[in-house]
Design a protein around this motif. Structure first.
Motif, PDB file in Angstrom:
ATOM      1  N   SER A   1      -1.511   4.389   4.542  1.00 59.90           N
ATOM      2  CA  SER A   1      -1.651   2.949   4.784  1.00 59.90           C
ATOM      3  C   SER A   1      -2.568   2.736   5.975  1.00 59.90           C
ATOM      4  O   SER A   1      -2.788   3.647   6.775  1.00 59.90           O
ATOM      5  CB  SER A   1      -0.294   2.289   5.039  1.00 59.90           C
TER       6      SER A   1
ATOM      7  N   ASP B   1      -1.578  -3.240   6.728  1.00 58.80           N
ATOM      8  CA  ASP B   1      -1.080  -3.140   5.355  1.00 58.80           C
ATOM      9  C   ASP B   1       0.425  -3.393   5.303  1.00 58.80           C
ATOM     10  O   ASP B   1       1.145  -3.149   6.277  1.00 58.80           O
ATOM     11  CB  ASP B   1      -1.371  -1.747   4.781  1.00 58.80           C
TER      12      ASP B   1
ATOM     13  N   THR C   1       0.824  -1.203   0.000  1.00 57.34           N
ATOM     14  CA  THR C   1       0.000   0.000   0.000  1.00 57.34           C
ATOM     15  C   THR C   1       0.860   1.256   0.000  1.00 57.34           C
ATOM     16  O   THR C   1       0.434   2.301  -0.487  1.00 57.34           O
ATOM     17  CB  THR C   1      -0.927   0.010   1.227  1.00 57.34           C
TER      18      THR C   1
END
Length: 281
Positions: free
Chosen positions: A229, A233, A29
Motif C-alpha cells: 500500500s 491508501d 489497496t
C-alpha cells in the motif's frame, strides 16, 4: 445503506457479513484477514500483573518482594460447524472490495491453510497467487510427541497480476544471517525479507500487549502495509481483533476500516487507538 469512505478512519462494531456489502467496490489497496483458526477449542488469555507486597513470593531489585496478581480472562469460541461455509462468502466480498492493484493477506494456521489455497485459487484465479508467507516464531509450549508447530501461514493473492502494487524498497530490512559473507555496506543496510519471516510473537510483558487472545505483532503487519500500500491508501481488516492493522496503518500514513463484532475486541481497539480521527460506529 452504502458506507462512504471520508476523511476519518472507521471502526465498525458489527457482524462483518452485514457490513461488507455496504462497503464500496475496489476501495482497498490492502486487505488483511486473521479469521478464527477453527482449532475446535476455546481460545483463552489470562491477564497477569505484578504488585509490590511485603509477603510476596518473587524477589526483585534491592530485595523488594512482589506477588503475581491474576486479572480478567478473555476468550472466544474457535469452533464452527461448517468453517468454510462461514469463510467463503466473506472471501468473495474481499475480492470485490480490493482495488485493481490490491492485495489480500489471509492469515491461517496449518489446520486450514490447504483448504484456503484451493478456495482462493477458485475465487481469485491461480494466476493471482503471489506468495505463501511462513511466519516462524519460537515461543510457548513444546510437545515431545511430534515436531512442535511454531509457524503460521499467510496466503497472498492479488486482484490483478498485471497491475498489483508492490514496493519492496520501503520494507523493513533484516540482519544477514552470515554478515561476513557480504560487504560491510550490505551488512549495515540489511537484507530484504524472503517469504519466511522470523519474528517473535507479542511479548506477554511488552509494550504492544493488549491482552487480546489472538493479537498479532505489529512488525509482521508492518511489512504487508509497507510493501502493498501507499501513504493515503485505504486498508481493511474485517476480523479486526485487537486492531493491529489500524495501529500499523495509522503509523504508516494509511487510512483504515476495522470491523469486529466481539465486545472485548471493540474495547481493546478503542483503548489502543483512541478517539482522534476515528469514527466509531
Amino acid at each position: 445503506m452504502a458506507l462512504e469512505l471520508g476523511d476519518r478512519d472507521l471502526v465498525i462494531a458489527a457482524d462483518n457479513a452485514d457490513v461488507l456489502p455496504s462497503l464500496p467496490d475496489g476501495a482497498f489497496t490492502l486487505i488483511y484477514l486473521d479469521p478464527p483458526f477453527n482449532t475446535g477449542r476455546l481460545q483463552v488469555r489470562r491477564e497477569m500483573r505484578t504488585e509490590r507486597s511485603a509477603t510476596g513470593s518473587r524477589i526483585g531489585f534491592h530485595g523488594l518482594t512482589y506477588d503475581n496478581v491474576r486479572g480478567k480472562i478473555t476468550s472466544y469460541d474457535d469452533t464452527f460447524a461448517d468453517y468454510w461455509a462461514f469463510l467463503e462468502p466473506r472471501l468473495e466480498q474481499a475480492w470485490r472490495l480490493l482495488a485493481d492493484d490490491g492485495t489480500l493477506y489471509l492469515h491461517l494456521d496449518y489446520r486450514e491453510v490447504h483448504y484456503a489455497k484451493v478456495l482462493l485459487d477458485a475465487l481469485f484465479g491461480r494466476e493471482c497467487f503471489l506468495n505463501e508467507i511462513i511466519w516462524a516464531y519460537d515461543y510457548g509450549a513444546r510437545t515431545k510427541s511430534r515436531w512442535p508447530s511454531k509457524h503460521d501461514t499467510i496466503l497472498v493473492y492479488v486482484k490483478n497480476p498485471a497491475t498489483y502494487f508492490f514496493d519492496s524498497a520501503t520494507v523493513d530490512r533484516e540482519p544477514y544471517m552470515a554478515p561476513g559473507l557480504v560487504t560491510p555496506e550490505k551488512a549495515a543496510v540489511g537484507k530484504l525479507p524472503t517469504d519466511v519471516w522470523w519474528h517473535t510473537i507479542v511479548s506477554p510483558t511488552g509494550r504492544e500487549k493488549t491482552g487480546y487472545p489472538t493479537q498479532k505483532p505489529e512488525g509482521v503487519l508492518r511489512r504487508m502495509v509497507q510493501a502493498s500500500s501507499r501513504p493515503g491508501d485505504w486498508v481493511l481488516d474485517f476480523f479486526a481483533g485487537s486492531g493491529t492493522l489500524g495501529a500499523v496503518a495509522r503509523a504508516a500514513g494509511r487510512r483504515f476500516v476495522l470491523v469486529d463484532s466481539h465486545p472485548e475486541a471493540l474495547v481493546v481497539i478503542r483503548r489502543r487507538l483512541g478517539e482522534d480521527g476515528i469514527d466509531y460506529r
